[in-house]
Design an enzyme around this catalytic site. Sequence first.
Site, short mmCIF file in Angstrom:
data_model
loop_
_atom_site.label_atom_id
_atom_site.label_comp_id
_atom_site.label_asym_id
_atom_site.label_seq_id
_atom_site.Cartn_x
_atom_site.Cartn_y
_atom_site.Cartn_z
CE LYS A 108 35.58 38.00 30.28
NZ LYS A 108 36.49 38.57 31.31
C1 PLP Z 1 36.81 37.99 32.54
C2 PLP Z 1 38.08 38.39 33.20
C3 PLP Z 1 38.61 37.65 34.30
C4 PLP Z 1 37.88 36.47 34.92
O1 PLP Z 1 37.81 35.36 34.06
P1 PLP Z 1 36.73 34.19 34.35
O2 PLP Z 1 36.84 33.26 33.20
O3 PLP Z 1 35.41 34.87 34.42
O4 PLP Z 1 37.10 33.56 35.65
C5 PLP Z 1 39.83 38.04 34.83
N1 PLP Z 1 40.49 39.11 34.33
C6 PLP Z 1 40.02 39.84 33.29
C7 PLP Z 1 40.80 41.01 32.82
C8 PLP Z 1 38.81 39.50 32.68
O5 PLP Z 1 38.36 40.23 31.65
#
Ligand code: PLP
Length: 486
Positions: A108
């Site tokens: 993120k």
């Molecule tokens: C947020 C997250 C996801 C999922 O991503 P999306 O964009 O919500 O599909 C997968 N793995 C980790 C470690 C995350 O923080």
Amino acid sequence: MNYTSTRDTSQKVTVQQAILKGIAPGGGLFVPTELPKLNLSSLVGKSYPEVAFEVIKGYLPDYDEQFLKNILQETYGENFDNKAGNLVKIKKNLFSLELWHGPTSAFKDYALQLVPKLLLEAKKMLGEKDTVIILVATSGDTGKAALEGYKDLPGIKICVFYPENGTSEIQRLQMVTQEGYNVAVYAVKGNFDDTQRGVKTAFTDEVLAEKLSQENKRLSSANSINWGRLLPQIVYYVNTYVSLCQSGNIAMGQEIDFCVPTGNFGDIMAGYYAKQMGVPIGQLLCASNKNNVLSDFFKTGKYNANREFFKTSSPSMDVLVSSNLERLLYHITQDGAQVSAWMKDLAEKGEYQVDDATLAKINTIFKAGWASEKQVDDAIARTYKDSGYLIDPHTAVAVSVAEKIWDQKNPMVVLSTASPYKFSEKVLAALGNPVPPQQDEFVTLYALEEQSKTKAPTALTELSSKPVRFTEVISASEVSKIPSSL
Ligand SMILES: *Cc1c(COP(=O)(O)O)cnc(C)c1O
């Protein structure tokens, strides 16, 4: 370039408005009305920030190009340990795209390290003087990534709410030790749903909105339905393709596949945009954990959120309503009224059914699968045993699904979304070394270093000596009281 709403194509906004507002009037999501085409050959040999510039500039037409180049360098250079877009070969034709070299050790950061800078600039360009208060409900990763992204930015405050006892201990420590003059963090009694309900109530509280407006403040959200969250994620799909060309693993024009551990459908949606921009992507594999709403949807065309919610070892994918799927439905159908009707069904009945033609179109690009908790553990153990490569439970969901449904025609890139050290206890247990209950998180982390002969990210080991700044626990109904006190 204009942006419009997935539910009402008569709406037209600029990218600054799309980023500042987050969600379109009437509840739709902002989408670009055209997708710029890339010249991939010209990108081979470029650095990550340079590739990023070529990918995003078309989507941000009014932003100064030098400004964009500067913030991209600042964001994706040393700040990512000079490992933005790092690719590791796990075995023949199978690669891991390590997306966790940013400040909070989860993917993120790619968006949340950049969007705040775009938002600040959007405010300037629109002459928006109000203080923006960002409210975030988090089950772990988003909260910390948002705090790091928005800390110390003028004219912005950020407040994060997490469920008490609902995150990993490392995730909690990451948040309660957060530095910055404009940040606040609260634990909320209850689970993630309670926390999210508290935050949603604050957003719809008209009395609060009125009070804030008199103080020249307004609320905004940092969650992944904001177009600004999606845009930076397109870059690593493009960068992966040109890196594989450069390293001679593929020839220009050859197709590659991606397998993406999915929750809110944001990350994999960015892969769809990359494909539409001209990256030769064969298939996008959508990997879910035991909360397998999406894999049912791709089979039947019925999205059904009326089901039991499971807490799994990949908490950031514990999602029953994958908001960004709405963007895919819009691009496939180009029909705002139809999307609006489906979303109305979802809101009222918890489910919707798409027609066969739409499903067939989706299935020419996407393929979906899911992994049980046992299969996640197995994938962690097997990947380590066969390749000496350590993966976290989210990445393991994708590895497991790829093993099951990848047809092996094209090279495969699995998106590795979090550092295994964010989930040391789970990873150690999967490797056959369960730690005693109530063990100190850092003892677990050192044990994983010892066993794997790899190093945990310094930002995580440093947490053991950082002072705790935020200790307050509130109830969900008290969330609305917080913003005006900031
Ligand atoms: C947020 C997250 C996801 C999922 O991503 P999306 O964009 O919500 O599909 C997968 N793995 C980790 C470690 C995350 O923080």
